[in-house]
Design a protein around this motif. Sequence first.
Motif, PDB file in Angstrom:
ATOM      1  N   ASP A  34      11.210  29.209 -45.345  1.00  0.00           N
ATOM      2  CA  ASP A  34      11.627  27.876 -44.887  1.00  0.00           C
ATOM      3  C   ASP A  34      12.179  27.941 -43.468  1.00  0.00           C
ATOM      4  N   ALA A  35      12.799  29.082 -43.126  1.00  0.00           N
ATOM      5  CA  ALA A  35      13.343  29.286 -41.779  1.00  0.00           C
ATOM      6  C   ALA A  35      13.742  30.744 -41.638  1.00  0.00           C
ATOM      7  N   LEU A  36      13.812  31.202 -40.389  1.00  0.00           N
ATOM      8  CA  LEU A  36      14.307  32.543 -40.078  1.00  0.00           C
ATOM      9  C   LEU A  36      15.454  32.408 -39.081  1.00  0.00           C
ATOM     10  N   TYR A  37      16.592  33.007 -39.427  1.00  0.00           N
ATOM     11  CA  TYR A  37      17.751  33.022 -38.535  1.00  0.00           C
ATOM     12  C   TYR A  37      17.975  34.445 -38.028  1.00  0.00           C
ATOM     13  N   VAL A  38      18.089  34.582 -36.713  1.00  0.00           N
ATOM     14  CA  VAL A  38      18.404  35.874 -36.108  1.00  0.00           C
ATOM     15  C   VAL A  38      19.838  35.756 -35.582  1.00  0.00           C
ATOM     16  N   LEU A  39      20.760  36.503 -36.207  1.00  0.00           N
ATOM     17  CA  LEU A  39      22.182  36.331 -35.879  1.00  0.00           C
ATOM     18  C   LEU A  39      22.678  37.356 -34.853  1.00  0.00           C
ATOM     19  N   GLY A  40      21.916  37.545 -33.794  1.00  0.00           N
ATOM     20  CA  GLY A  40      22.409  38.300 -32.648  1.00  0.00           C
ATOM     21  C   GLY A  40      22.089  39.778 -32.615  1.00  0.00           C
ATOM     22  N   ASP A  41      22.194  40.335 -31.418  1.00  0.00           N
ATOM     23  CA  ASP A  41      21.858  41.731 -31.138  1.00  0.00           C
ATOM     24  C   ASP A  41      20.445  42.068 -31.611  1.00  0.00           C
ATOM     25  N   LEU A  42      19.540  41.143 -31.319  1.00  0.00           N
ATOM     26  CA  LEU A  42      18.112  41.426 -31.493  1.00  0.00           C
ATOM     27  C   LEU A  42      17.729  42.548 -30.520  1.00  0.00           C
ATOM     28  N   PHE A  43      18.281  42.478 -29.303  1.00  0.00           N
ATOM     29  CA  PHE A  43      18.018  43.496 -28.282  1.00  0.00           C
ATOM     30  C   PHE A  43      19.276  44.315 -27.998  1.00  0.00           C
ATOM     31  N   GLU A  44      19.072  45.552 -27.644  1.00  0.00           N
ATOM     32  CA  GLU A  44      20.174  46.476 -27.336  1.00  0.00           C
ATOM     33  C   GLU A  44      20.884  46.070 -26.043  1.00  0.00           C
ATOM     34  N   PHE A  45      20.142  45.499 -25.106  1.00  0.00           N
ATOM     35  CA  PHE A  45      20.771  44.947 -23.902  1.00  0.00           C
ATOM     36  C   PHE A  45      19.876  43.865 -23.321  1.00  0.00           C
TER      37      PHE A  45
END
Length: 249
Positions: A34-45
């Motif tokens: 139904d949805a995807l939530y990315v709650l931060g620090d997907l990338f190292e910098f």
Amino acid sequence: MSTLFISDIHLCAQRPDMTAALVHFLEHDAVGADALYVLGDLFEFWIGDDDPNPLHQTIADAFLALSQQNVPIYFIHGNRDFLLGQQYAKRAGMTLLGDPCIIELYGERVVLSHGDLLCTLDEGYQKFRRITQLKWLRWLFLRLPLPRRQAIAHKMRGQSQMENAYKSQSIMDVTPAAVDAMLRSHDCRMMIHGHTHRPAIHDFTLDGQPARRIVLGDWFEQGSVLICRPGEQRLEQRPLPQADMASQG
Ligand code: OKV
Ligand code: MN
């Protein structure tokens, strides 16, 4: 019927296996959610949306493809990728949300946050945060030529690694009073966050009522995902796809 939450993947060029694992997740596991939530620090910098790092395009393409299959994707900044901007979000088909953010999840009000705001005892980090949140300083930083930004960021990361080596585990965890205050001020009984890399579902009592705090896991030795369905939340650790599969895409 399911809503997915991930965080703390810490993608970087040194971990192509993690990039492959996330792309695999987006192409296989997230389709139909139904949805995807990315709650931060997907990338190292993150030092600006204009960084030509090819990893960024690979990831944007995979997110965009998912969003085009009608899975809305929401992103909350982490303490590492807080400079990720509207330009990249658009390329990746993601909607940027503030921190904290309240959603209604199958009839229940839920607070979403990266979680760094809750670590109030980590004074060194909170000072870093106060400085890098200054609008004018960000504006200046983003106007520096890319090699200058790269050099500054590299130096700051080295400095931070040395400081963290001396911090105790309890300083780097959330402060219970900060959790209670955030839930109360938004009139919620459930919170989902990442950042601490201590995946768990904590049930407790807040003002005489049952409350729940779900901490997402990081992606370092395994994948980690929270799967929410009406009245149910399941935290899963998943082995990374086999290296030979990953290299075949
Ligand atoms: C991200 C963290 C480095 C922690 C710098 C102004 C200033 C932004 C920045 C530079 C560093 C992000 C953007 C990075 C997180 C670190 C070290 C510790 C604890 C300025 C605005 F001050 F130089 F003008 N930065 N990068 N850290 O390398 O992604 O989270 S970063
Ligand atoms: Mn973090």
